[in-house]
Design an enzyme around this catalytic site. Structure first.
Site, PDB file in Angstrom:
ATOM      1  N   LYS A 263      -9.542   9.330   1.818  1.00 27.11           N
ATOM      2  CA  LYS A 263      -8.839   8.284   1.683  1.00 27.11           C
ATOM      3  C   LYS A 263      -7.798   8.103   3.113  1.00 27.11           C
ATOM      4  O   LYS A 263      -7.228   7.688   3.690  1.00 27.11           O
ATOM      5  CB  LYS A 263      -7.691   8.916   0.481  1.00 27.11           C
ATOM      6  CG  LYS A 263      -6.885   7.704   0.418  1.00 27.11           C
ATOM      7  CD  LYS A 263      -6.841   6.565   0.057  1.00 27.11           C
ATOM      8  CE  LYS A 263      -5.700   5.338   0.207  1.00 27.11           C
ATOM      9  NZ  LYS A 263      -4.690   5.427   0.441  1.00 27.11           N
TER      10      LYS A 263
ATOM     11  N   HIS B 261      -9.791   6.519   5.405  1.00 24.13           N
ATOM     12  CA  HIS B 261      -9.854   4.842   4.842  1.00 24.13           C
ATOM     13  C   HIS B 261      -8.146   4.289   5.262  1.00 24.13           C
ATOM     14  O   HIS B 261      -8.434   3.417   5.831  1.00 24.13           O
ATOM     15  CB  HIS B 261      -9.754   4.734   3.136  1.00 24.13           C
ATOM     16  CG  HIS B 261      -8.657   3.977   2.662  1.00 24.13           C
ATOM     17  ND1 HIS B 261      -8.001   3.372   2.703  1.00 24.13           N
ATOM     18  CD2 HIS B 261      -9.723   2.197   1.692  1.00 24.13           C
ATOM     19  CE1 HIS B 261      -7.432   2.412   1.920  1.00 24.13           C
ATOM     20  NE2 HIS B 261      -8.793   1.641   1.807  1.00 24.13           N
ATOM     21  N   ASN B 262      -7.134   5.198   5.260  1.00 23.47           N
ATOM     22  CA  ASN B 262      -5.967   4.604   5.763  1.00 23.47           C
ATOM     23  C   ASN B 262      -6.416   4.760   6.869  1.00 23.47           C
ATOM     24  O   ASN B 262      -4.834   3.934   7.439  1.00 23.47           O
ATOM     25  CB  ASN B 262      -4.888   5.358   5.429  1.00 23.47           C
ATOM     26  CG  ASN B 262      -4.703   5.365   3.811  1.00 23.47           C
ATOM     27  OD1 ASN B 262      -4.958   5.099   2.708  1.00 23.47           O
ATOM     28  ND2 ASN B 262      -3.051   5.628   2.969  1.00 23.47           N
TER      29      ASN B 262
ATOM     30  N   SER C 241      -6.352   3.795  -3.735  1.00 26.43           N
ATOM     31  CA  SER C 241      -6.649   2.728  -3.046  1.00 26.43           C
ATOM     32  C   SER C 241      -6.932   1.198  -3.761  1.00 26.43           C
ATOM     33  O   SER C 241      -7.557   1.361  -4.705  1.00 26.43           O
ATOM     34  CB  SER C 241      -7.757   2.228  -2.193  1.00 26.43           C
ATOM     35  OG  SER C 241      -7.254   1.913  -1.198  1.00 26.43           O
TER      36      SER C 241
ATOM     37  N   GLU D 152      -7.424   1.558   7.775  1.00 25.27           N
ATOM     38  CA  GLU D 152      -6.755   0.799   7.408  1.00 25.27           C
ATOM     39  C   GLU D 152      -5.506   0.078   8.892  1.00 25.27           C
ATOM     40  O   GLU D 152      -5.124  -0.927   8.965  1.00 25.27           O
ATOM     41  CB  GLU D 152      -6.014   1.099   5.854  1.00 25.27           C
ATOM     42  CG  GLU D 152      -4.409  -0.141   5.451  1.00 25.27           C
ATOM     43  CD  GLU D 152      -3.836   0.747   5.010  1.00 25.27           C
ATOM     44  OE1 GLU D 152      -4.657   0.767   3.489  1.00 25.27           O
ATOM     45  OE2 GLU D 152      -2.541   0.926   4.860  1.00 25.27           O
TER      46      GLU D 152
END
Ligand code: 6PG
Length: 485
Positions: A200, A203-204, A146, A207
Site C-alpha cells: 500500500k 501504491h501511494n 485503497s 499515486e
C-alpha cells in the site's frame, strides 16, 4: 492509552441493545470505517461498529437501517457481541491510536481472534505489532485499503499481509466487499509480515508520482498551450477515453468543471497551491533509498510537494529571481496530443519504479510477493487503477522475475513510441521556465536505465583519487587502486 480507556468508560451507551452475535466488527466509524462496514453489510454479513464518538456510532445505525447492524461506544460490549473467532477491523488514524485500540481490545479478546489494521500504517509498526500479538495468540493482518470513501463503500482494492491463517478467516468477506474486475476480486494475500502495508505504501508512492505528473501536464497545457478550464476538461476527458484511461485522469477531467460555490469562477483557480502529505509517499522514497532502488519520479513528487509548501518564499523569490523566458508558439491540438503521450510514457516509468521497489523489498524482507497478483488487484478500486495495469499484470504473468517493467516487450514498445513527445514537451517547458521535475526525472530514468555506459566511471575515479576507495575495471577482473598523480 489511559485517556482513550477513560473515554470508552464514560460513553458506555449502546445505540442498539438487542443481544445478537455479529460477523464482523469495525473500530473507528469515521467515513472510511463506516463505509467499509456498510459495504460488508451489503454482502449479507451482520456488522457491529465501535467508536468513542456517539454521533459517529449513531450515523452508522442510521445508514445501516434495515440491516443486521449495531453500533456501540463500549469496547467490552463490542467484543462480547462478536461471533468467535472474532474478526475486528481497525480504521483509525495510523500511529499511536492503533496501539491504543489494540491494547484496549486485548483485554477482551481470545486466542485466534483476528485483528485487521486497515489504516495507512507504517510497515515497521505492523512488524512490531505482529510480534507483540503473536505473544498474545491473537492473529493480525496489516491491510492496505485503497479507494477513498467511495471505494470503501462500494468496492476498494484490498492488500492484506501478515498471518495467512488470519487471512483465511476473513478471505470470503474481503473478497465479497472488494472491487471486481472481470469478476475477479481486487484482493489477494500479498505475503508475510508487513507485505500488505508495504504494497500500500508503494501504491501511494506511485499515486504521488502520477498526481505530480498530472499537475505538470496541467501547467504545460495551461501556461504553454493557453488552454482554459473547459479546454482542459475536454483534453483530460479525451485522454481518459484512450490509453491513459485511469481514475486519476478521470477525476482530473471532472475537477475542471467544478464551479466555485463561494464566489465567481471555477474552484480550481481558487485553491491554494500548497500540497499537503500524510507521509506514505515520503516513506516510499525513504525506504527505496535504504534498499538502493531508484524511484526518482516518486522522489520528484515528494520534493515538489515540499517546494509547493514554501508558498511565501516562492512569492518573495518570484520578484527577486525574475528571468526572461520565451513561451514557445504551439498548436493547441498538437500540444494536447504530445502531453498525452508524455503522460503515458511517464506513468509507465512510475509503475516501473514502484514494481522494481516491490520486487527488491520482497527479497529483502521475505514477503513472497507475487507482482502479477499485485497488478491484478490494482486494476480496480484503488486510486492508481488504470487500463495500463492489465498490461502490467500480463508482463509479470509472462515473466515473474522481470528485472524492470520497461524491458517487457509491450512496455518497451510503448516507451519507444512515446519518448519523443516527452522530450518535446520538456524542451518547451525549459524555454518557458515551467518546472517539470517529475517529467524530466521520468525521462532521465529511462535514458539512464538504457545506457550501457554511464559516466559514473568518473565518480569511481574520484572516489579512488581522494579516498583510496578502489574501483573495478571493464577489461580485467579484480579490485584496483591507483596512486593518482
Ligand atoms: C488511497 C489513498 C489514501 C489517502 C492518501 C492521501 O489509496 O485510498 O492513497 O490512502 O487518500 O494516503 O495521502 P496524502 O495525504 O499523503 O496525499
Amino acid at each position: 492509552m489511559r485517556i482513550i480507556a477513560n473515554i470508552f468508560k464514560k460513553n458506555q451507551i449502546n445505540i442498539m441493545s438487542k443481544k445478537q452475535f455479529y460477523d464482523f466488527g469495525m473500530v473507528g466509524l469515521g467515513v472510511m470505517g463506516r463505509n467499509f462496514l456498510l459495504n460488508v453489510a451489503d454482502h449479507g454479513y451482520s456488522i457491529i461498529g465501535l467508536d468513542t464518538d456517539k454521533e459517529q456510532a449513531q450515523a452508522l445505525v442510521e445508514e445501516a437501517e434495515g440491516k443486521p447492524a449495531k453500533a456501540t461506544t463500549d469496547m467490552k460490549d463490542f467484543v462480547a457481541s462478536l461471533k468467535t473467532p472474532r474478526k475486528i477491523m481497525l480504521l483509525v488514524p495510523a500511529g499511536k491510536v492503533v496501539d491504543i485500540v489494540i491494547d484496549g481490545l486485548l483485554k477482551h479478546l481470545e486466542p485466534n481472534d483476528v485483528i485487521i489494521d486497515g489504516g495507512n500504517s507504517f510497515f515497521e509498526d505492523t512488524e512490531r505489532r505482529l510480534e507483540y500479538l503473536k505473544e498474545k495468540k491473537v492473529t493480525f493482518l496489516g491491510v492496505g485499503v485503497s479507494g477513498g470513501a467511495k471505494g470503501a463503500r462500494f468496492g476498494p482494492s484490498i492488500m492484506p499481509g501478515g498471518s495467512k491463517q488470519a487471512y483465511n478467516k476473513v478471505k470470503k468477506i474481503l473478497e465479497a466487499v472488494s472491487a471486481k474486475v472481470n469478476d475477479e476480486p481486487c484482493v489477494a494475500y500479498m505475503g508475510k509480515g508487513s507485505a500488505g502495508n508495504y504494497v500500500k505504501m508503494v501504491h501511494n508512492g506511485i499515486e504521488y508520482a502520477m498526481m505530480q505528473l498530472l499537475a505538470e501536464s496541467y501547467d504545460i497545457l495551461k501556461n504553454i498551450g493557453g488552454l482554459n478550464n473547459e479546454e482542459l476538461h475536454q483534453a483530460y476527458k479525451k485522454y481518459n477515453r484512450g490509453k491513459l484511461k485511469s481514475f486519476l485522469v478521470e477525476i482530473t477531467a471532472e475537477i475542471f468543471t467544478q464551479k466555485d460555490d463561494l464566489g465567481k469562477g471555477m474552484l480550481i483557480d481558487k485553491i491554494l497551491d500548497k500540497a499537503k502529505q500524510k507521509g506514505t509517499g515520503k516513506w516510499t522514497s525513504q525506504n527505496a533509498m535504504d534498499f538502493g532502488i531508484p524511484v526518482p519520479t516518486i522522489d520528484a513528487a515528494v520534493t515538489m510537494r515540499g517546494i509547493s509548501s514554501l508558498k511565501n518564499e516562492r512569492l518573495a523569490a518570484s520578484k527577486i529571481l525574475k528571468v526572461r523566458s520565451s513561451k514557445p508558439k504551439v498548436d493547441k491540438n498538437k500540444l494536447v496530443k504530445e502531453v498525452g503521450d508524455a503522460l503515458f510514457f511517464a506513468f509507465i516509468t512510475a509503475y516501473s519504479q514502484g514494481m522494481a521497489l516491490l520486487a527488491d523489498a520482497s527479497k529483502e524482507k521475505g514477503f513472497g510477493l507475487d507482482l502479477e497478483a499485485t497488478a491484478r488487484i490494482w486494476r480496480g478500486g484503488c486510486i492508481i487503477r488504470a487500463a495500463l495495469l492489465e498490461d502490467i499484470r500480463k508482463a509479470f504473468s509472462n515473466d515473474a522475475n522481470l528485472p524492470n517493467l520497461m524491458v517487457d516487450n509491450t512496455f518497451a514498445k510503448h516507451l519507444k513510441s512515446n519518448h519523443n513527445s516527452l522530450r518535446s514537451i520538456i524542451k518547451k517547458s525549459i524555454d518557458a521556465g515551467i518546472p517539470t521535475l517529475a517529467f524530466s526525472t521520468s525521462l532521465s530514468y529511462f535514458d539512464a536505465y538504457r545506457d550501457g555506459r554511464l559516466p559514473l566511471n568518473l565518480t569511481q575515479a574520484q572516489r579512488d583519487h581522494f579516498g583510496s576507495h578502489t574501483y573495478e575495471r571493464i577489461d580485467k577482473d579484480g579490485i584496483f587502486h591507483t596512486e593518482w598523480e
